[in-house]
Structures are given as structure tokens and as C-alpha cells.
Design a protein around this motif. Structure first.
Motif, PDB file in Angstrom:
ATOM      1  N   PHE A  52      29.823  58.583   2.698  1.00  0.00           N
ATOM      2  CA  PHE A  52      30.363  57.475   3.491  1.00  0.00           C
ATOM      3  C   PHE A  52      31.442  57.966   4.458  1.00  0.00           C
ATOM      4  CE2 PHE A  52      33.307  53.891   4.036  1.00  0.00           C
ATOM      5  CZ  PHE A  52      32.428  52.960   4.575  1.00  0.00           C
ATOM      6  N   LEU A  53      32.354  58.791   3.975  1.00  0.00           N
ATOM      7  CA  LEU A  53      33.431  59.299   4.832  1.00  0.00           C
ATOM      8  C   LEU A  53      32.897  60.253   5.898  1.00  0.00           C
ATOM      9  CD1 LEU A  53      36.261  59.789   2.179  1.00  0.00           C
ATOM     10  CD2 LEU A  53      36.080  57.988   3.900  1.00  0.00           C
ATOM     11  N   VAL A  54      31.903  61.049   5.569  1.00  0.00           N
ATOM     12  CA  VAL A  54      31.294  61.937   6.565  1.00  0.00           C
ATOM     13  C   VAL A  54      30.607  61.107   7.646  1.00  0.00           C
ATOM     14  CG1 VAL A  54      29.412  63.602   6.927  1.00  0.00           C
ATOM     15  CG2 VAL A  54      31.060  63.958   5.087  1.00  0.00           C
ATOM     16  N   HIS A  55      29.952  60.032   7.247  1.00  0.00           N
ATOM     17  CA  HIS A  55      29.322  59.142   8.234  1.00  0.00           C
ATOM     18  C   HIS A  55      30.377  58.547   9.163  1.00  0.00           C
ATOM     19  CE1 HIS A  55      26.780  56.145  10.062  1.00  0.00           C
ATOM     20  NE2 HIS A  55      27.621  55.205   9.670  1.00  0.00           N
ATOM     21  N   TRP A  56      31.494  58.121   8.623  1.00  0.00           N
ATOM     22  CA  TRP A  56      32.590  57.600   9.458  1.00  0.00           C
ATOM     23  C   TRP A  56      33.109  58.682  10.398  1.00  0.00           C
ATOM     24  CZ3 TRP A  56      36.623  54.098   6.569  1.00  0.00           C
ATOM     25  CH2 TRP A  56      36.181  52.782   6.615  1.00  0.00           C
ATOM     26  N   ASN A  57      33.147  59.933   9.945  1.00  0.00           N
ATOM     27  CA  ASN A  57      33.624  61.050  10.770  1.00  0.00           C
ATOM     28  C   ASN A  57      32.701  61.334  11.946  1.00  0.00           C
ATOM     29  OD1 ASN A  57      36.099  62.059   9.962  1.00  0.00           O
ATOM     30  ND2 ASN A  57      35.231  63.466   8.476  1.00  0.00           N
ATOM     31  N   SER A  58      31.466  60.902  11.897  1.00  0.00           N
ATOM     32  CA  SER A  58      30.500  61.252  12.935  1.00  0.00           C
ATOM     33  C   SER A  58      30.646  60.413  14.208  1.00  0.00           C
ATOM     34  CB  SER A  58      29.080  61.120  12.396  1.00  0.00           C
ATOM     35  OG  SER A  58      28.773  59.762  12.157  1.00  0.00           O
ATOM     36  N   ALA A  59      31.415  59.338  14.166  1.00  0.00           N
ATOM     37  CA  ALA A  59      31.556  58.471  15.342  1.00  0.00           C
ATOM     38  C   ALA A  59      32.371  59.173  16.431  1.00  0.00           C
ATOM     39  CB  ALA A  59      32.218  57.159  14.966  1.00  0.00           C
ATOM     40  N   THR A  60      31.827  59.133  17.650  1.00  0.00           N
ATOM     41  CA  THR A  60      32.530  59.705  18.796  1.00  0.00           C
ATOM     42  C   THR A  60      32.548  58.685  19.925  1.00  0.00           C
ATOM     43  OG1 THR A  60      30.514  60.700  19.654  1.00  0.00           O
ATOM     44  CG2 THR A  60      31.901  62.092  18.265  1.00  0.00           C
ATOM     45  N   ILE A  61      33.532  58.858  20.794  1.00  0.00           N
ATOM     46  CA  ILE A  61      33.645  58.062  22.009  1.00  0.00           C
ATOM     47  C   ILE A  61      33.646  59.052  23.161  1.00  0.00           C
ATOM     48  CG2 ILE A  61      35.052  56.446  23.321  1.00  0.00           C
ATOM     49  CD1 ILE A  61      36.346  55.661  20.631  1.00  0.00           C
ATOM     50  N   GLU A  62      32.804  58.776  24.159  1.00  0.00           N
ATOM     51  CA  GLU A  62      32.706  59.701  25.287  1.00  0.00           C
ATOM     52  C   GLU A  62      32.485  58.923  26.572  1.00  0.00           C
ATOM     53  OE1 GLU A  62      30.240  63.720  26.521  1.00  0.00           O
ATOM     54  OE2 GLU A  62      29.478  62.447  24.920  1.00  0.00           O
ATOM     55  N   VAL A  63      33.208  59.331  27.602  1.00  0.00           N
ATOM     56  CA  VAL A  63      32.996  58.804  28.947  1.00  0.00           C
ATOM     57  C   VAL A  63      32.603  59.998  29.805  1.00  0.00           C
ATOM     58  CG1 VAL A  63      34.033  57.697  30.952  1.00  0.00           C
ATOM     59  CG2 VAL A  63      34.707  56.979  28.648  1.00  0.00           C
ATOM     60  N   ALA A  64      31.366  59.970  30.300  1.00  0.00           N
ATOM     61  CA  ALA A  64      30.876  61.055  31.147  1.00  0.00           C
ATOM     62  C   ALA A  64      29.612  60.595  31.852  1.00  0.00           C
ATOM     63  CB  ALA A  64      30.574  62.303  30.315  1.00  0.00           C
ATOM     64  N   GLY A  65      29.454  61.049  33.068  1.00  0.00           N
ATOM     65  CA  GLY A  65      28.239  60.753  33.808  1.00  0.00           C
ATOM     66  C   GLY A  65      28.011  59.275  34.078  1.00  0.00           C
ATOM     67  N   GLY A  66      29.071  58.506  34.203  1.00  0.00           N
ATOM     68  CA  GLY A  66      28.921  57.087  34.513  1.00  0.00           C
ATOM     69  C   GLY A  66      28.525  56.219  33.341  1.00  0.00           C
ATOM     70  N   VAL A  67      28.642  56.748  32.113  1.00  0.00           N
ATOM     71  CA  VAL A  67      28.322  55.960  30.926  1.00  0.00           C
ATOM     72  C   VAL A  67      29.428  56.102  29.877  1.00  0.00           C
ATOM     73  CG1 VAL A  67      25.817  56.097  31.234  1.00  0.00           C
ATOM     74  CG2 VAL A  67      26.980  57.796  29.841  1.00  0.00           C
ATOM     75  N   LEU A  68      29.530  55.071  29.049  1.00  0.00           N
ATOM     76  CA  LEU A  68      30.426  55.073  27.895  1.00  0.00           C
ATOM     77  C   LEU A  68      29.545  55.162  26.664  1.00  0.00           C
ATOM     78  CD1 LEU A  68      33.076  54.548  26.287  1.00  0.00           C
ATOM     79  CD2 LEU A  68      32.641  52.105  26.622  1.00  0.00           C
ATOM     80  N   ARG A  69      29.770  56.182  25.857  1.00  0.00           N
ATOM     81  CA  ARG A  69      29.061  56.316  24.589  1.00  0.00           C
ATOM     82  C   ARG A  69      30.053  56.032  23.478  1.00  0.00           C
ATOM     83  NH1 ARG A  69      27.286  60.458  27.648  1.00  0.00           N
ATOM     84  NH2 ARG A  69      25.092  60.399  28.212  1.00  0.00           N
ATOM     85  N   ALA A  70      29.751  55.026  22.685  1.00  0.00           N
ATOM     86  CA  ALA A  70      30.591  54.655  21.548  1.00  0.00           C
ATOM     87  C   ALA A  70      29.706  54.668  20.308  1.00  0.00           C
ATOM     88  CB  ALA A  70      31.206  53.285  21.755  1.00  0.00           C
ATOM     89  N   GLY A  71      29.889  55.689  19.492  1.00  0.00           N
ATOM     90  CA  GLY A  71      28.996  55.852  18.360  1.00  0.00           C
ATOM     91  C   GLY A  71      27.619  56.238  18.864  1.00  0.00           C
ATOM     92  N   LYS A  72      26.605  55.490  18.450  1.00  0.00           N
ATOM     93  CA  LYS A  72      25.230  55.778  18.871  1.00  0.00           C
ATOM     94  C   LYS A  72      24.818  54.965  20.094  1.00  0.00           C
ATOM     95  CE  LYS A  72      23.858  56.819  14.163  1.00  0.00           C
ATOM     96  NZ  LYS A  72      23.061  56.424  13.010  1.00  0.00           N
ATOM     97  N   ASP A  73      25.665  54.063  20.555  1.00  0.00           N
ATOM     98  CA  ASP A  73      25.305  53.169  21.651  1.00  0.00           C
ATOM     99  C   ASP A  73      25.876  53.642  22.978  1.00  0.00           C
ATOM    100  OD1 ASP A  73      23.933  51.380  19.925  1.00  0.00           O
ATOM    101  OD2 ASP A  73      25.866  50.602  19.274  1.00  0.00           O
ATOM    102  N   THR A  74      25.189  53.264  24.057  1.00  0.00           N
ATOM    103  CA  THR A  74      25.564  53.695  25.401  1.00  0.00           C
ATOM    104  C   THR A  74      25.680  52.478  26.316  1.00  0.00           C
ATOM    105  OG1 THR A  74      24.381  55.760  25.059  1.00  0.00           O
ATOM    106  CG2 THR A  74      24.898  55.183  27.312  1.00  0.00           C
ATOM    107  N   LEU A  75      26.715  52.482  27.153  1.00  0.00           N
ATOM    108  CA  LEU A  75      26.924  51.429  28.139  1.00  0.00           C
ATOM    109  C   LEU A  75      27.056  52.068  29.510  1.00  0.00           C
ATOM    110  CD1 LEU A  75      27.676  48.474  28.972  1.00  0.00           C
ATOM    111  CD2 LEU A  75      30.055  49.118  28.545  1.00  0.00           C
ATOM    112  N   ALA A  76      26.212  51.643  30.442  1.00  0.00           N
ATOM    113  CA  ALA A  76      26.343  52.102  31.823  1.00  0.00           C
ATOM    114  C   ALA A  76      27.591  51.444  32.409  1.00  0.00           C
ATOM    115  CB  ALA A  76      25.114  51.720  32.628  1.00  0.00           C
ATOM    116  N   LEU A  77      28.494  52.249  32.943  1.00  0.00           N
ATOM    117  CA  LEU A  77      29.753  51.705  33.444  1.00  0.00           C
ATOM    118  C   LEU A  77      29.563  50.844  34.684  1.00  0.00           C
ATOM    119  CD1 LEU A  77      32.140  54.673  32.716  1.00  0.00           C
ATOM    120  CD2 LEU A  77      31.861  52.546  31.454  1.00  0.00           C
ATOM    121  N   SER A  78      28.405  50.886  35.288  1.00  0.00           N
ATOM    122  CA  SER A  78      28.127  49.977  36.393  1.00  0.00           C
ATOM    123  C   SER A  78      28.002  48.536  35.889  1.00  0.00           C
ATOM    124  CB  SER A  78      26.840  50.397  37.109  1.00  0.00           C
ATOM    125  OG  SER A  78      25.754  50.382  36.201  1.00  0.00           O
ATOM    126  N   ASP A  79      27.740  48.360  34.596  1.00  0.00           N
ATOM    127  CA  ASP A  79      27.668  47.024  33.999  1.00  0.00           C
ATOM    128  C   ASP A  79      29.031  46.499  33.584  1.00  0.00           C
ATOM    129  OD1 ASP A  79      24.936  47.148  34.272  1.00  0.00           O
ATOM    130  OD2 ASP A  79      24.579  47.811  32.208  1.00  0.00           O
TER     131      ASP A  79
END
Length: 166
Positions: A52-79
Motif C-alpha cells: 500500500f505504501l509503495v503504491h502511494w509512493n508511485s504517484a508523480t506530478i509532472e508538467v511538460a509538453g503542454g500537459v499536466l500528469r497527476a498520477g496516471k491521468d493526463t490533462l491537456a493544459l489547453s483545456d
């Protein structure tokens, strides 16, 4: 272009707290059976908590290439429409009493602050994204920077060209 990367690591205190919790819960098996079952129960509880704790450790937040990645999901910043760094009280309100059930939320209980990303078209899915982070100001600035860079590229102009447009 705005660039940001953060891994939502679980605090050491959570790992340390897992040890006595698994030991106490597993030791209760001694009330029911003897032999190898109680130690096996303790080991199984350790494995479950570690997974469970390792799964929690796997979450990342990234802003690159015009998208926001939060965990496994992606949001186009144009939206994205509105972006705001939230303090503890504001984040708590959006997690609880003012929360929208349709919102996309990436939260961790050990992170009190977050970034609100309102979507330009709420009918597209979620009305907003709420992303927990240790550095909400940096994440919000990276999102804004990436949005403005993406907007400049779509217009075919560079930021220095804005002044010359009459």
C-alpha cells in the motif's frame, strides 16, 4: 516552457508506524491459534502495508509538453482555465464541504496544500482538478508558464512579439 516534476513520497513516519500496527494486529492471532499462523499473519500484514505504501509512493506530478500528469491521468493544459495555489484551509474546503463529486482529485493525507486547476469546459468531464503537492506555488507557476507557452505556439508568435501587435 513550464516544467515541473514531483514525486509524492510517503513520509518516513508512515513507514515507521506500519511496524507497530502490523505487530499489534498480527499478535491478536495468538488469541485464536498457536504455531506458525500468528507469525505468518504478522508477515502478511507487513507485506500488505508495504504494498500500500509503495503504491502511494508511485504517484508523480509532472508538467511538460503542454500537459499536466497527476498520477496516471493526463490533462491537456489547453483545456485549463483558472489555476490557483491553495493553502491548507482552501484545500481542506475543496476536499470536503465545497468538493464537487465530479472533480478529478489526486490527494494524499500527508499533504495539506494543493493546486486547483479549473477547466474551461466543465462538460468535458470534471469541472476541476485538485492536485495535492508540497510546492503549490511552484506547480501553479509551471502550469501557467506551460499554458502561456502553448498559447504562444498556437498563435505562431513569440512572447516578445506581443508588444509589436497593434
Amino acid at each position: 516552457m513550464g516544467s515541473y516534476h514531483e514525486r509524492l513520497l510517503v513520509p518516513v513516519s508512515y513507514w515507521l508506524l506500519a511496524v507497530p500496527v502490523a505487530l499489534v494486529l498480527g499478535a491478536e492471532a495468538y488469541f485464536f491459534v498457536d504455531g506458525f499462523i500468528p507469525p505468518l499473519t504478522i508477515v502478511a500484514l507487513y507485506a500488505i502495508m508495504a504494498a500500500f505504501l509503495v503504491h502511494w509512493n508511485s504517484a508523480t506530478i509532472e508538467v511538460a509538453g503542454g500537459v499536466l500528469r497527476a498520477g496516471k491521468d493526463t490533462l491537456a493544459l489547453s483545456d485549463a482555465d483558472e489555476v490557483a495555489a491553495l493553502d491548507e484551509k482552501q484545500a481542506t474546503a475543496l476536499r470536503g464541504p465545497r468538493a464537487d463529486p465530479a472533480a478529478h482529485i489526486l490527494l494524499r493525507p500527508y499533504l495539506n496544500r494543493a493546486v486547483y486547476v479549473g477547466l474551461a469546459d466543465p462538460d468535458h468531464g470534471a469541472p476541476y482538478w485538485l492536485v495535492a503537492t508540497r510546492h503549490p506555488e511552484k506547480l501553479a507557476a509551471a502550469i501557467e508558464s506551460a499554458r502561456s507557452s502553448a498559447g504562444d505556439e498556437q498563435d505562431g508568435r513569440r512572447p516578445g512579439d506581443w508588444e509589436s501587435v497593434g
